[in-house]
Every structure is written in C-alpha cells, then in structure tokens.
Design an enzyme around this catalytic site. Structure first.
Site, PDB file in Angstrom:
ATOM      1  N   PHE A  46       0.885  -1.003  -0.055  1.00 50.01           N
ATOM      2  CA  PHE A  46      -0.120  -0.205  -0.052  1.00 50.01           C
ATOM      3  C   PHE A  46       0.895   1.278  -0.056  1.00 50.01           C
ATOM      4  CE2 PHE A  46      -2.562   2.886   3.022  1.00 50.01           C
ATOM      5  CZ  PHE A  46      -3.212   3.455   2.090  1.00 50.01           C
ATOM      6  N   HIS A  55       1.419  25.584   4.273  1.00 45.11           N
ATOM      7  CA  HIS A  55       0.735  26.316   5.375  1.00 45.11           C
ATOM      8  C   HIS A  55      -0.818  25.905   5.583  1.00 45.11           C
ATOM      9  CE1 HIS A  55       4.352  29.082   5.963  1.00 45.11           C
ATOM     10  NE2 HIS A  55       4.421  28.737   4.477  1.00 45.11           N
ATOM     11  N   HIS A  59       1.030  23.675  11.286  1.00 47.12           N
ATOM     12  CA  HIS A  59       2.365  23.792  10.470  1.00 47.12           C
ATOM     13  C   HIS A  59       3.294  25.035  10.721  1.00 47.12           C
ATOM     14  CE1 HIS A  59       0.042  27.459   9.037  1.00 47.12           C
ATOM     15  NE2 HIS A  59       0.945  27.977   8.891  1.00 47.12           N
ATOM     16  N   ASP A  61       5.869  28.115  10.160  1.00 51.06           N
ATOM     17  CA  ASP A  61       6.267  29.219   9.347  1.00 51.06           C
ATOM     18  C   ASP A  61       8.127  29.294   9.374  1.00 51.06           C
ATOM     19  OD1 ASP A  61       3.730  29.745   8.950  1.00 51.06           O
ATOM     20  OD2 ASP A  61       3.854  31.711   9.894  1.00 51.06           O
ATOM     21  N   HIS A  65       9.419  32.853   5.369  1.00 50.72           N
ATOM     22  CA  HIS A  65       8.247  32.961   4.963  1.00 50.72           C
ATOM     23  C   HIS A  65       7.783  34.310   4.551  1.00 50.72           C
ATOM     24  CE1 HIS A  65       3.723  32.302   4.537  1.00 50.72           C
ATOM     25  NE2 HIS A  65       3.500  32.866   5.864  1.00 50.72           N
ATOM     26  N   HIS A 187       4.585  38.748  12.021  1.00 50.15           N
ATOM     27  CA  HIS A 187       5.248  38.114  11.028  1.00 50.15           C
ATOM     28  C   HIS A 187       6.350  38.495  10.563  1.00 50.15           C
ATOM     29  CE1 HIS A 187       1.755  35.278  10.646  1.00 50.15           C
ATOM     30  NE2 HIS A 187       2.567  34.383   9.960  1.00 50.15           N
TER      31      HIS A 187
HETATM   32 ZN   LIG Z   1       2.085  32.425   9.913  1.00 50.90          ZN
END
Ligand SMILES: [Zn+2]
Length: 236
Positions: A46, A55, A59, A61, A65, A187
């Site tokens: 299999f 993302h 997940h 970053d 990113h 971010h």
């Molecule tokens: Zn993020």
C-alpha cells in the site's frame, strides 16, 4: 525512562491529523490531495502520494516565509526546535474580545509569576480557539467583509519576546498575527529576527504555564517556506 513517560500520559501531541477537511487560509483554492498509488489487493503493498500547501493544518512558518534571505524550513538548526514552553493563557480575554492582541504587559505579568522567559523558550498563546476546530466558519470567524477575527500576539509583545531571544512563537489559531491584521507585522518582525511560528496548534489545555518541554519536528523540505509540523509536549 520512555515507559515512564508514556505510561504516565506525559506526552501531548499538539498536531492535528492531516486530511482534506482542515481549515485552509481564506482564498486558497486547493489545499490537500491524497491518491492511492498501490493497494494491497492489486499490488501486494500500500502506498499513496499526496500534495498539500506548506501552510495547512498544524504547520511551521520558517523565517523565509516573509523576509527575504532568511532560513528555509530545512535550514532551521535542530537546537532551535527543542525548548521549554512558556504558555500565556488568554482564554478569558479571547472569549470577550475576538480581536484581542496579547499586550507586552501580559508577558511581563507571566514573568512576575514564573520568572523571566529564558533564551530558547517557545512561547505559546493559548486562546481556546482549538475548541472551534475544524469548523471553518467558527475558526476563521469572518465578518460580512470577509475579515477574520481571532486573537494574536501584538507587535509590542513580539518585540519583548525577541529581546528575550526565544526560539519561536506558537498559537492555537490560524496566525500569530491577530485575524484582522492587514500588515502581518508580527510575521515580519519575528521571522525577520530568525524566529519560527507554529500555527493551528491543537488543544493546549493540558499544558502548564511553565514546565512543559516541546519537541518541534517540521518536515525537512529543502527550500520550504514552512511545512507541516509534528509538535510534542512533554509535561513535567
Ligand atoms: Zn504564519
């Protein structure tokens, strides 16, 4: 030693199983696909192949990113992926205000109770949003204009945590920036300083505010902006 750890239920898996029914970022048209390549009936073994966004689901970053020239997911040093968890609990605030941005003062208040956040720690924002998963409508919490509403780290809190030299930031929501953010300031700031983010973490309620140890194991995808991550918390 391992028996002792597992029999005592001291390990918490903070990652969601990956399938096509998770909550993608608004606007993503395709997010996951798995196909059977060989089956036991036909081939005697299999195997499948799969495709997914970097993302999606629980997940990581990678620094690459947002800012250019930063580490891709395969380049994050292993040492940065192990660390003690500092859990900042804002479930009460988040229940009252879906746009709650964690103020730096709440980080300082955590430090008054537990001591200064140490270099290499991984700071997790516990908002309670995991209880809405995987209901896309409730989890994204979009208004009539499509803007999302969930809590996140403020820029001031991120700045303080960067000063503390933490390894990463994590949350039980879609993004370390609050949902209504348009500039993804956290971010830019945190990834720009070499931190990584853990997003869509599963229920954090079993973790103490201090004392858990995290093992963060992202896919080692060469050149990746991030990717699916398995996160284990070892409870004290
Ligand atoms: Zn993020």
């Amino acid at each position: 030693m391992l028996d002792e750890i597992f029999s005592g239920k001291r390990v918490v898996d903070l990652s969601y199983a990956i399938n096509e029914k998770l909550v993608p970022w608004p606007g993503d048209e395709k997010w996951f696909e798995a196909r059977v390549n060989a089956s036991i009936a036909k081939n005697g073994y299999f195997t499948r192949s799969f495709w997914m966004l970097e993302h999606y689901g629980t997940h990581l970053d990678a620094p690459a990113h947002f800012p250019p020239g930063k580490a891709t997911v395969d380049q994050i040093p292993a040492k940065q992926l192990f660390g003690s968890a500092a859990v900042i609990d804002v479930r009460a605030e988040a229940a009252r205000d879906a746009d709650y941005p964690l103020p730096a003062a709440r980080v300082e208040e955590w430090e008054e109770r537990h001591g200064r956040i140490r270099a290499g720690a991984i700071v997790l924002l516990r908002t309670g949003w995991a209880s809405r998963w995987p209901n896309a409508q409730r989890y994204r919490n979009q208004d009539a204009q499509g803007k999302m509403h969930f809590p996140g780290f403020s820029v001031e809190a991120a700045k303080l945590l960067i000063e503390r030299k933490v390894s990463g930031l994590g949350c039980d929501t879609m993004s370390v920036d609050f949902g209504a953010s348009e500039d993804f300031a956290v971010h830019h700031l945190a990834l720009g300083s070499g931190l990584y983010h853990l997003e869509n973490l599963a229920d954090l309620s079993a973790l103490p505010e201090k004392g858990a140890f995290l093992m963060v194991a992202p896919i080692k995808l060469e050149g990746g902006s991030g990717g699916p991550v398995r996160v284990f918390a070892l409870l004290p």
